[in-house]
Design a protein around this motif. Structure first.
Motif, PDB file in Angstrom:
ATOM      1  N   VAL A 139      69.843  42.183  66.988  1.00 23.98           N
ATOM      2  CA  VAL A 139      71.098  42.197  66.253  1.00 23.98           C
ATOM      3  C   VAL A 139      70.602  41.673  64.915  1.00 23.98           C
ATOM      4  N   ALA A 140      69.807  40.657  64.862  1.00 24.75           N
ATOM      5  CA  ALA A 140      69.519  40.001  63.367  1.00 24.75           C
ATOM      6  C   ALA A 140      68.793  41.120  62.522  1.00 24.75           C
ATOM      7  N   THR A 141      67.560  41.920  63.264  1.00 27.58           N
ATOM      8  CA  THR A 141      67.167  43.025  62.565  1.00 27.58           C
ATOM      9  C   THR A 141      68.199  43.878  62.186  1.00 27.58           C
ATOM     10  N   ALA A 142      68.941  44.347  62.781  1.00 21.82           N
ATOM     11  CA  ALA A 142      69.957  45.440  62.591  1.00 21.82           C
ATOM     12  C   ALA A 142      70.776  45.079  61.274  1.00 21.82           C
ATOM     13  N   ILE A 143      71.157  43.924  61.243  1.00 23.23           N
ATOM     14  CA  ILE A 143      72.133  43.307  60.308  1.00 23.23           C
ATOM     15  C   ILE A 143      71.272  43.370  59.158  1.00 23.23           C
ATOM     16  N   ALA A 144      70.173  42.807  58.950  1.00 20.27           N
ATOM     17  CA  ALA A 144      69.295  42.522  57.831  1.00 20.27           C
ATOM     18  C   ALA A 144      68.779  43.974  57.429  1.00 20.27           C
ATOM     19  N   ILE A 145      68.529  44.762  58.095  1.00 18.13           N
ATOM     20  CA  ILE A 145      68.096  46.100  57.661  1.00 18.13           C
ATOM     21  C   ILE A 145      69.103  47.080  57.078  1.00 18.13           C
ATOM     22  N   THR A 146      70.100  47.068  57.743  1.00 22.02           N
ATOM     23  CA  THR A 146      71.270  47.733  57.391  1.00 22.02           C
ATOM     24  C   THR A 146      71.928  47.348  56.006  1.00 22.02           C
ATOM     25  N   VAL A 147      71.907  46.005  55.732  1.00 18.11           N
ATOM     26  CA  VAL A 147      72.488  45.327  54.638  1.00 18.11           C
ATOM     27  C   VAL A 147      71.451  45.714  53.502  1.00 18.11           C
ATOM     28  N   PHE A 148      70.299  45.501  53.837  1.00 16.77           N
ATOM     29  CA  PHE A 148      69.099  45.539  52.880  1.00 16.77           C
ATOM     30  C   PHE A 148      69.116  47.217  52.258  1.00 16.77           C
ATOM     31  N   GLY A 149      69.460  48.065  53.253  1.00 14.93           N
ATOM     32  CA  GLY A 149      69.343  49.744  53.024  1.00 14.93           C
ATOM     33  C   GLY A 149      70.420  49.957  52.068  1.00 14.93           C
ATOM     34  N   TRP A 150      71.541  49.575  52.346  1.00 16.56           N
ATOM     35  CA  TRP A 150      72.768  49.614  51.374  1.00 16.56           C
ATOM     36  C   TRP A 150      72.341  48.940  50.152  1.00 16.56           C
ATOM     37  N   LEU A 151      72.045  47.850  49.872  1.00 14.81           N
ATOM     38  CA  LEU A 151      71.709  47.230  48.649  1.00 14.81           C
ATOM     39  C   LEU A 151      70.690  48.051  48.111  1.00 14.81           C
ATOM     40  N   PHE A 152      69.594  48.558  48.746  1.00 12.63           N
ATOM     41  CA  PHE A 152      68.537  49.344  48.137  1.00 12.63           C
ATOM     42  C   PHE A 152      69.167  50.767  47.433  1.00 12.63           C
ATOM     43  N   PHE A 153      69.695  51.442  48.331  1.00 15.94           N
ATOM     44  CA  PHE A 153      70.169  52.745  48.018  1.00 15.94           C
ATOM     45  C   PHE A 153      71.722  52.871  47.082  1.00 15.94           C
ATOM     46  N   VAL A 154      72.567  51.764  47.290  1.00 15.19           N
ATOM     47  CA  VAL A 154      73.639  51.843  46.323  1.00 15.19           C
ATOM     48  C   VAL A 154      73.661  50.937  45.223  1.00 15.19           C
ATOM     49  N   ARG A 155      73.233  49.981  45.439  1.00 19.67           N
ATOM     50  CA  ARG A 155      73.126  48.726  44.332  1.00 19.67           C
ATOM     51  C   ARG A 155      71.830  49.006  43.460  1.00 19.67           C
ATOM     52  N   ILE A 156      70.844  49.264  43.892  1.00 17.83           N
ATOM     53  CA  ILE A 156      69.504  49.474  42.814  1.00 17.83           C
ATOM     54  C   ILE A 156      69.309  50.953  42.676  1.00 17.83           C
ATOM     55  N   PHE A 157      69.698  51.948  43.208  1.00 17.80           N
ATOM     56  CA  PHE A 157      69.485  53.461  42.762  1.00 17.80           C
ATOM     57  C   PHE A 157      71.003  54.179  42.489  1.00 17.80           C
ATOM     58  N   GLY A 158      72.085  53.381  42.776  1.00 20.01           N
ATOM     59  CA  GLY A 158      73.265  53.960  42.482  1.00 20.01           C
ATOM     60  C   GLY A 158      73.545  55.129  43.239  1.00 20.01           C
ATOM     61  N   LEU A 159      73.251  55.282  44.471  1.00 21.54           N
ATOM     62  CA  LEU A 159      73.384  56.425  45.340  1.00 21.54           C
ATOM     63  C   LEU A 159      74.517  56.060  46.349  1.00 21.54           C
ATOM     64  N   SER A 160      75.448  57.197  46.514  1.00 21.29           N
ATOM     65  CA  SER A 160      76.521  56.752  47.503  1.00 21.29           C
ATOM     66  C   SER A 160      76.186  57.268  48.850  1.00 21.29           C
ATOM     67  N   LEU A 161      76.322  56.394  49.852  1.00 18.95           N
ATOM     68  CA  LEU A 161      76.170  56.472  51.200  1.00 18.95           C
ATOM     69  C   LEU A 161      77.324  57.096  51.963  1.00 18.95           C
ATOM     70  N   PRO A 162      77.406  57.921  53.041  1.00 19.80           N
ATOM     71  CA  PRO A 162      78.706  58.177  53.526  1.00 19.80           C
ATOM     72  C   PRO A 162      79.335  57.065  54.397  1.00 19.80           C
ATOM     73  N   THR A 163      80.706  57.064  54.469  1.00 24.41           N
ATOM     74  CA  THR A 163      81.541  55.939  55.096  1.00 24.41           C
ATOM     75  C   THR A 163      82.122  56.860  56.200  1.00 24.41           C
ATOM     76  N   TRP A 164      82.882  55.984  57.055  1.00 23.24           N
ATOM     77  CA  TRP A 164      83.597  56.161  58.023  1.00 23.24           C
ATOM     78  C   TRP A 164      84.693  57.208  57.634  1.00 23.24           C
ATOM     79  N   ILE A 165      84.835  58.386  58.131  1.00 25.71           N
ATOM     80  CA  ILE A 165      85.743  59.466  57.669  1.00 25.71           C
ATOM     81  C   ILE A 165      87.236  59.333  58.255  1.00 25.71           C
ATOM     82  N   PHE A 166      87.334  58.400  59.471  1.00 26.80           N
ATOM     83  CA  PHE A 166      88.280  58.471  60.117  1.00 26.80           C
ATOM     84  C   PHE A 166      89.374  57.476  59.363  1.00 26.80           C
TER      85      PHE A 166
END
Length: 166
Positions: A139-166
């Protein structure tokens, strides 16, 4: 695990991954240089990093298998939980396919969170043999890596990641 040409199961799996990584890395020249404009990483940046990490990890596994010093040595703290080591690669392949398929359907946070949870839970259980500890660490690892991945791709590189489509 069985031996093939004197190599254990981990070494055989590492050799298969070595071939696949080499095929993957052979396509890198087509992506261009990682910092061709001198400022931002190009399309080849992440694949180069992933390939280097894979080669280092595979080399470590192969050297460990050939010298007899594997991560499963007594001093490493790994526990033998039998079937976990046998079906582990299959579980990881299936989890990776589910992540790739789920990314567009449920979005980054759900897909990446579930994927990292499953992978972390699997490896932590394999290492400790204690299911509750493995789940807590997962649980701790999943939260840390998921948040870090989002920060890495969205905040640092300005990429957009898919979001829930429903």
């Amino acid at each position: 695990m069985s031996k093939l040409f004197g190599l254990g199961g981990q070494a055989i799996f590492a050799l298969v991954l070595l071939v696949l990584t080499t095929v993957y890395a052979s396509q890198l020249p087509e992506l261009g240089l990682p910092f061709s404009d001198g400022r931002e990483p190009g399309a080849s940046f992440l694949p180069i990093i992933l390939s280097v990490i894979m080669y280092v990890a595979l080399l470590r596994i192969l050297i460990g298998e050939l010298t007899g010093k594997t991560p499963r040595d007594e001093a490493s703290g790994f526990q033998d939980v039998g079937w976990v080591g046998i079906v582990g690669p299959v579980v990881l392949i299936v989890a990776t396919m589910l992540f790739a398929a789920g990314l567009r359907v449920v979005g980054y946070f759900a897909a990446a969170g579930l994927y990292t949870f499953l992978v972390s839970a699997w490896f932590n259980y394999e290492q400790t043999g204690r299911p509750l500890r493995a789940l807590g660490l997962a649980v701790a690892t999943a939260i840390a890596i998921t948040v870090f991945g989002w920060l890495f791709f969205v905040r640092i590189f300005g990429l957009s990641l898919p979001t829930w489509i429903f």
